[in-house]
Design a protein around this motif. Structure first.
Motif, PDB file in Angstrom:
ATOM      1  N   LEU A  86       5.966  66.422 -40.466  1.00  0.00           N
ATOM      2  CA  LEU A  86       6.628  65.854 -41.641  1.00  0.00           C
ATOM      3  C   LEU A  86       7.321  64.537 -41.307  1.00  0.00           C
ATOM      4  CD1 LEU A  86       8.170  69.061 -43.271  1.00  0.00           C
ATOM      5  CD2 LEU A  86       6.126  67.812 -43.984  1.00  0.00           C
ATOM      6  N   ALA A  87       7.833  64.430 -40.074  1.00  0.00           N
ATOM      7  CA  ALA A  87       8.510  63.203 -39.648  1.00  0.00           C
ATOM      8  C   ALA A  87       7.524  62.111 -39.237  1.00  0.00           C
ATOM      9  CB  ALA A  87       9.464  63.506 -38.502  1.00  0.00           C
ATOM     10  N   GLY A  88       6.267  62.485 -39.029  1.00  0.00           N
ATOM     11  CA  GLY A  88       5.262  61.513 -38.621  1.00  0.00           C
ATOM     12  C   GLY A  88       5.327  61.150 -37.161  1.00  0.00           C
ATOM     13  N   SER A  89       6.004  61.939 -36.363  1.00  0.00           N
ATOM     14  CA  SER A  89       6.117  61.675 -34.928  1.00  0.00           C
ATOM     15  C   SER A  89       5.822  62.944 -34.157  1.00  0.00           C
ATOM     16  CB  SER A  89       7.524  61.176 -34.581  1.00  0.00           C
ATOM     17  OG  SER A  89       7.688  61.081 -33.185  1.00  0.00           O
ATOM     18  N   GLY A  90       4.906  62.858 -33.219  1.00  0.00           N
ATOM     19  CA  GLY A  90       4.574  64.020 -32.410  1.00  0.00           C
ATOM     20  C   GLY A  90       5.319  64.056 -31.093  1.00  0.00           C
ATOM     21  N   TYR A  91       6.355  63.240 -30.971  1.00  0.00           N
ATOM     22  CA  TYR A  91       7.075  63.163 -29.698  1.00  0.00           C
ATOM     23  C   TYR A  91       7.872  64.436 -29.441  1.00  0.00           C
ATOM     24  CZ  TYR A  91      10.447  61.737 -26.157  1.00  0.00           C
ATOM     25  OH  TYR A  91      11.219  61.680 -25.029  1.00  0.00           O
ATOM     26  N   ILE A  92       7.801  64.921 -28.192  1.00  0.00           N
ATOM     27  CA  ILE A  92       8.601  66.060 -27.749  1.00  0.00           C
ATOM     28  C   ILE A  92       9.142  65.727 -26.364  1.00  0.00           C
ATOM     29  CG2 ILE A  92       6.563  67.239 -26.802  1.00  0.00           C
ATOM     30  CD1 ILE A  92       7.907  69.896 -27.506  1.00  0.00           C
ATOM     31  N   SER A  93      10.418  65.979 -26.165  1.00  0.00           N
ATOM     32  CA  SER A  93      11.031  65.641 -24.887  1.00  0.00           C
ATOM     33  C   SER A  93      10.517  66.557 -23.779  1.00  0.00           C
ATOM     34  CB  SER A  93      12.558  65.754 -24.980  1.00  0.00           C
ATOM     35  OG  SER A  93      12.943  67.116 -25.142  1.00  0.00           O
ATOM     36  N   TYR A  94      10.730  66.138 -22.557  1.00  0.00           N
ATOM     37  CA  TYR A  94      10.273  66.930 -21.409  1.00  0.00           C
ATOM     38  C   TYR A  94      10.949  68.304 -21.392  1.00  0.00           C
ATOM     39  CZ  TYR A  94       9.100  68.067 -16.549  1.00  0.00           C
ATOM     40  OH  TYR A  94       8.630  68.675 -15.415  1.00  0.00           O
ATOM     41  N   GLY A  95      12.264  68.319 -21.657  1.00  0.00           N
ATOM     42  CA  GLY A  95      12.991  69.580 -21.670  1.00  0.00           C
ATOM     43  C   GLY A  95      12.504  70.524 -22.750  1.00  0.00           C
ATOM     44  N   GLN A  96      12.266  69.986 -23.951  1.00  0.00           N
ATOM     45  CA  GLN A  96      11.747  70.814 -25.041  1.00  0.00           C
ATOM     46  C   GLN A  96      10.378  71.375 -24.701  1.00  0.00           C
ATOM     47  OE1 GLN A  96      12.111  67.770 -28.145  1.00  0.00           O
ATOM     48  NE2 GLN A  96      13.506  69.119 -29.262  1.00  0.00           N
ATOM     49  N   CYS A  97       9.561  70.556 -24.060  1.00  0.00           N
ATOM     50  CA  CYS A  97       8.216  70.990 -23.681  1.00  0.00           C
ATOM     51  C   CYS A  97       8.283  72.134 -22.678  1.00  0.00           C
ATOM     52  CB  CYS A  97       7.448  69.815 -23.090  1.00  0.00           C
ATOM     53  SG  CYS A  97       5.713  70.174 -22.706  1.00  0.00           S
ATOM     54  N   MET A  98       9.175  72.015 -21.687  1.00  0.00           N
ATOM     55  CA  MET A  98       9.308  73.074 -20.687  1.00  0.00           C
ATOM     56  C   MET A  98       9.822  74.367 -21.315  1.00  0.00           C
ATOM     57  SD  MET A  98       8.150  71.763 -17.925  1.00  0.00           S
ATOM     58  CE  MET A  98       7.051  70.830 -19.016  1.00  0.00           C
ATOM     59  N   LEU A  99      10.789  74.248 -22.229  1.00  0.00           N
ATOM     60  CA  LEU A  99      11.300  75.434 -22.909  1.00  0.00           C
ATOM     61  C   LEU A  99      10.214  76.093 -23.754  1.00  0.00           C
ATOM     62  CD1 LEU A  99      14.852  74.270 -24.049  1.00  0.00           C
ATOM     63  CD2 LEU A  99      14.308  75.997 -22.331  1.00  0.00           C
ATOM     64  N   GLN A 100       9.399  75.264 -24.402  1.00  0.00           N
ATOM     65  CA  GLN A 100       8.322  75.795 -25.228  1.00  0.00           C
ATOM     66  C   GLN A 100       7.311  76.555 -24.377  1.00  0.00           C
ATOM     67  OE1 GLN A 100       5.444  73.206 -27.594  1.00  0.00           O
ATOM     68  NE2 GLN A 100       6.940  73.739 -29.187  1.00  0.00           N
ATOM     69  N   ILE A 101       6.961  76.001 -23.233  1.00  0.00           N
ATOM     70  CA  ILE A 101       6.030  76.674 -22.325  1.00  0.00           C
ATOM     71  C   ILE A 101       6.625  77.990 -21.837  1.00  0.00           C
ATOM     72  CG2 ILE A 101       4.995  76.550 -20.026  1.00  0.00           C
ATOM     73  CD1 ILE A 101       4.512  73.582 -20.518  1.00  0.00           C
ATOM     74  N   PHE A 102       7.903  77.948 -21.453  1.00  0.00           N
ATOM     75  CA  PHE A 102       8.544  79.159 -20.920  1.00  0.00           C
ATOM     76  C   PHE A 102       8.555  80.281 -21.956  1.00  0.00           C
ATOM     77  CE2 PHE A 102      12.248  81.894 -20.484  1.00  0.00           C
ATOM     78  CZ  PHE A 102      12.105  82.353 -19.185  1.00  0.00           C
ATOM     79  N   PHE A 103       9.061  80.001 -23.145  1.00  0.00           N
ATOM     80  CA  PHE A 103       9.220  81.055 -24.137  1.00  0.00           C
ATOM     81  C   PHE A 103       7.881  81.501 -24.726  1.00  0.00           C
ATOM     82  CE2 PHE A 103      13.615  79.402 -24.266  1.00  0.00           C
ATOM     83  CZ  PHE A 103      14.284  80.592 -24.046  1.00  0.00           C
ATOM     84  N   PHE A 104       6.946  80.566 -24.922  1.00  0.00           N
ATOM     85  CA  PHE A 104       5.645  80.955 -25.452  1.00  0.00           C
ATOM     86  C   PHE A 104       4.909  81.851 -24.456  1.00  0.00           C
ATOM     87  CE2 PHE A 104       1.082  80.298 -26.279  1.00  0.00           C
ATOM     88  CZ  PHE A 104       1.042  80.697 -27.610  1.00  0.00           C
ATOM     89  N   SER A 105       4.961  81.489 -23.167  1.00  0.00           N
ATOM     90  CA  SER A 105       4.327  82.319 -22.133  1.00  0.00           C
ATOM     91  C   SER A 105       5.002  83.679 -22.050  1.00  0.00           C
ATOM     92  CB  SER A 105       4.405  81.621 -20.770  1.00  0.00           C
ATOM     93  OG  SER A 105       3.773  80.362 -20.786  1.00  0.00           O
ATOM     94  N   ALA A 106       6.336  83.679 -22.157  1.00  0.00           N
ATOM     95  CA  ALA A 106       7.078  84.941 -22.053  1.00  0.00           C
ATOM     96  C   ALA A 106       6.749  85.873 -23.210  1.00  0.00           C
ATOM     97  CB  ALA A 106       8.585  84.646 -22.021  1.00  0.00           C
ATOM     98  N   PHE A 107       6.784  85.352 -24.427  1.00  0.00           N
ATOM     99  CA  PHE A 107       6.548  86.218 -25.585  1.00  0.00           C
ATOM    100  C   PHE A 107       5.092  86.664 -25.672  1.00  0.00           C
ATOM    101  CE2 PHE A 107      10.283  83.781 -27.501  1.00  0.00           C
ATOM    102  CZ  PHE A 107      11.195  84.759 -27.116  1.00  0.00           C
TER     103      PHE A 107
END
Length: 219
Positions: A86-107
């Motif tokens: 919706l914002a037109g930006s696909g940017y994700i910070s390094y920290g957010q990316c690592m958290l996303q990987i951690f929680f997605f893998s965990a769940f």
């Protein structure tokens, strides 16, 4: 899409499904509808299996935790994609990316583990009905679910620990709508990815063993 000089910043650019902003909005709306329906279904299961006194058997207890894990895994990736589309930006910070990987893998791992436990529960109910109350006692079920939740942090921890050793030397564009480990490997330099590949192979072998256990128990 707002394209930053992604090679000079610490974050990543999630490419999603299209560079067209109108299509991004359409995708965001479709994902939002899917997310709302999925969340509503899981909330209904969680509430019913918690409040209904007739649904307090081990099967429904495990089903409740499966719904919690499913709702959690959906919430890790889809809301962030909707917001960035919706914002037109696909940017994700390094920290957010690592958290996303951690929680997605965990769940995701937690879902596979609880499905394995549910298959064993059905096996005992069908093949060992006289011993079911002893084998699947409430205390043992609580211990099993606790182990499932604790073990779910192992894959995410292994992935994050190995990703920290990777050097990214290519344009930090991830051709996915969330931070995906295989896509990150494509951005690594030389043989930095060998350790994380070993982790992925180990988790894949363990997951396959759980799958075989599920198939055998239901057969």
């Amino acid at each position: 899409m707002i394209v930053k000089n992604i090679t000079s910043v610490s974050g990543f650019l999630l490419m999603g499904f299209s560079d067209n902003h109108e299509l991004q909005i359409l995708h965001a709306l479709l994902f939002l509808v899917t997310y709302l329906f999925g969340s509503a279904g899981n909330f209904i299961i969680i509430n019913i299996t918690t409040l209904d006194p007739q649904l307090q058997s081990p099967m429904y207890y495990f089903l409740k935790h499966l719904s919690i894990l499913d709702l959690s895994s959906l919430s890790v990736t889809i809301p962030q994609y909707i917001e960035s589309s919706l914002a037109g930006s696909g940017y994700i910070s390094y920290g957010q990316c690592m958290l996303q990987i951690f929680f997605f893998s965990a769940f995701t791992w937690g879902e596979l583990a609880i499905l394995t436990v549910m298959s064993y529960d059905r096996y005992v109910a069908v093949c060992l009905p006289l011993h079911y109350e002893v084998i699947m006692s409430p205390r043992k079920c609580r211990w099993v679910v606790t182990i499932v939740w604790l073990s779910s942090g192992v894959p995410g921890t292994l992935y994050i620990a190995t990703i920290f050793s990777i050097r990214f030397c290519k344009a930090k564009k991830i051709h996915q709508f969330f931070c995906d480990v295989p896509q990150l490997l494509k951005l690594s330099c030389s043989n930095d990815y060998l350790v994380i590949m070993a982790v992925a192979d180990f988790l894949a072998a363990t997951g396959f063993a759980c799958f075989i256990g599920i198939v055998i128990s239901y057969v």
